[in-house]
Design an enzyme around this catalytic site. Structure first.
Site, PDB file in Angstrom:
ATOM      1  N   GLY A  73       0.830  -1.196   0.000  1.00  0.00           N
ATOM      2  CA  GLY A  73       0.000   0.000   0.000  1.00  0.00           C
ATOM      3  C   GLY A  73       0.866   1.247   0.000  1.00  0.00           C
ATOM      4  N   GLN A  75       1.484   3.485   2.198  1.00  0.00           N
ATOM      5  CA  GLN A  75       2.339   3.628   3.389  1.00  0.00           C
ATOM      6  C   GLN A  75       2.908   2.270   3.827  1.00  0.00           C
ATOM      7  OE1 GLN A  75       3.668   6.050   5.183  1.00  0.00           O
ATOM      8  NE2 GLN A  75       2.805   7.694   3.949  1.00  0.00           N
ATOM      9  N   SER A  76       3.227   1.418   2.884  1.00  0.00           N
ATOM     10  CA  SER A  76       3.703   0.078   3.225  1.00  0.00           C
ATOM     11  C   SER A  76       4.970   0.103   4.085  1.00  0.00           C
ATOM     12  CB  SER A  76       3.983  -0.695   1.935  1.00  0.00           C
ATOM     13  OG  SER A  76       4.708  -1.874   2.205  1.00  0.00           O
ATOM     14  N   ASN A  77       4.886  -0.522   5.259  1.00  0.00           N
ATOM     15  CA  ASN A  77       6.072  -0.685   6.106  1.00  0.00           C
ATOM     16  C   ASN A  77       7.039  -1.679   5.474  1.00  0.00           C
ATOM     17  OD1 ASN A  77       5.082   0.884   8.391  1.00  0.00           O
ATOM     18  ND2 ASN A  77       3.604  -0.783   8.655  1.00  0.00           N
ATOM     19  N   ALA A  79       7.513  -2.225   2.276  1.00  0.00           N
ATOM     20  CA  ALA A  79       8.250  -1.603   1.164  1.00  0.00           C
ATOM     21  C   ALA A  79       9.390  -0.741   1.713  1.00  0.00           C
ATOM     22  CB  ALA A  79       7.299  -0.773   0.308  1.00  0.00           C
TER      23      ALA A  79
END
Ligand code: PLP
Length: 325
Positions: A73, A75-77, A79
């Site tokens: 997403g 705000q992917s942690n 990524a």
């Protein structure tokens, strides 16, 4: 303790992570609650994804690639952690991140800010495109000669990171009954914990509180990961979907959407114990756990809440949080 046949791993996380007591919350709910601090596995490179990346990036380096590609997403942690871990190892990183309108990408802040600081390139994709993420990841990897990491790092390789976490818990708690509760978003964390408990014959009850989709989806996904681990590594961890405990009542408004009552419970934890959770995963799961305890759900003590990190996602919710403080 039994020896676990770990595949190769690189060293990225500060392990073992501490286990803290929660004296004031425990007193308030009348149960012995503790917290396993996987949010302290590092600073920018922190949270549950770092444990998975130790195994995933070793697998990538085995294949002699020059970089990695993954997705998530906005705000992917996962990524963000992947981008920073890749930089630590001298690897490139390309990210496919889901947004409402790829033509109008968001201002870069929070997790994507950290990822781009570490040199990752970002490709914004729509929710519709995201449904085909496996194909898009494979194509992006093929084009660049990169290694593709599944959503959330949740596959038979990444799950080993949580086998190691189960081993840490065994060193702390031994083989007394224990309940471990954690947020569940792509399944790798719960899968790894289940595998670790199986490999070490631990009597721990593992509960995943899903933050999107539903119980059946995660039971199937986690069972698939465990069956793939069993096959690929010849370990006795295969598990039927029905044997996997997922609580599905706390998705709330949906993925990455917060109800005020969830944020209130996060604020209460921050105020009473000085522990900050994130609105998308750990805070939602924490709300779910406390709600179940207040309703009298019986769980073996101590109850260990696994804090999976995610603090940088907090800043996307500044306004909603400010209104509650
Ligand atoms: C990804 C993530 C989770 C979910 O873990 P899965 O292994 O994907 O189920 C929980 N908490 C945080 C902070 C995360 O970033």
């Amino acid at each position: 303790m039994k020896r676990i046949p770990y595949p190769s791993a690189v060293d990225l996380a500060n392990l073992p992570t501490p286990v803290d007591t929660l004296p004031r919350v425990s007193q308030a709910v009348g149960r012995e609650l503790m917290i396993k601090r996987d949010d302290l596995s590092g600073v920018a490179l922190s949270g549950n994804k770092v444990r998975k990346l130790e195994f995933l990036l070793a697998d990538a380096l085995d294949g002699a690639v020059t970089g990695v590609v993954t997705c998530g997403g906005e705000q992917s942690n996962h990524a963000r952690a992947t981008a920073i871990a890749a930089a630590r190892l001298g690897l490139g990183c390309h990210l496919l991140l889901r947004v409402a309108d790829p033509q109008q990408p968001p201002a870069i802040s929070g997790n994507p800010l950290l990822a781009t600081m570490a040199g990752a390139s970002i490709e914004w994709i729509s929710a519709e495109q995201y449904q085909h993420r496996e194909r898009l990841l494979a194509e992006a990897a093929e084009q660049r000669g990169y290694y593709a990491i599944a959503e959330g790092g949740s596959d038979a390789v990444g799950a080993w990171g949580y086998v190691r976490c189960a081993e840490e818990l065994a060193a702390e708690f031994g083989d007394r009954p224990l309940t471990i509760v954690t947020a569940c978003g792509s399944g790798g964390t719960v899968a790894g914990l289940i595998a670790g408990c199986r490999l070490l014959s631990l009597p721990y009850r593992i509960v995943g509180i899903c933050v999107c989709d539903d119980r059946a989806t995660f039971q199937q996904r986690i069972s698939d990961i465990l069956n793939q681990m069993a096959q690929r590594y010849d370990v006795d961890v295969a598990t039927e979907p029905e044997g996997i405990e997922i609580w599905e009542d706390y998705v709330g408004l949906g993925y990455a959407l917060s109800r005020d009552e969830e944020l209130q419970e996060m604020l209460a934890l921050a105020r009473s114990e000085g522990i900050v959770t994130d609105p998308v995963y750990s805070g939602k799961a924490w709300f779910g756990l406390l709600n179940e305890l207040k309703r009298g759900r019986s769980l073996a003590s101590p109850i260990v809440f696994l804090h999976t990190g995610g603090i940088f996602g907090l800043f996307a919710k500044s306004e909603q949080l400010r209104s509650l403080i």
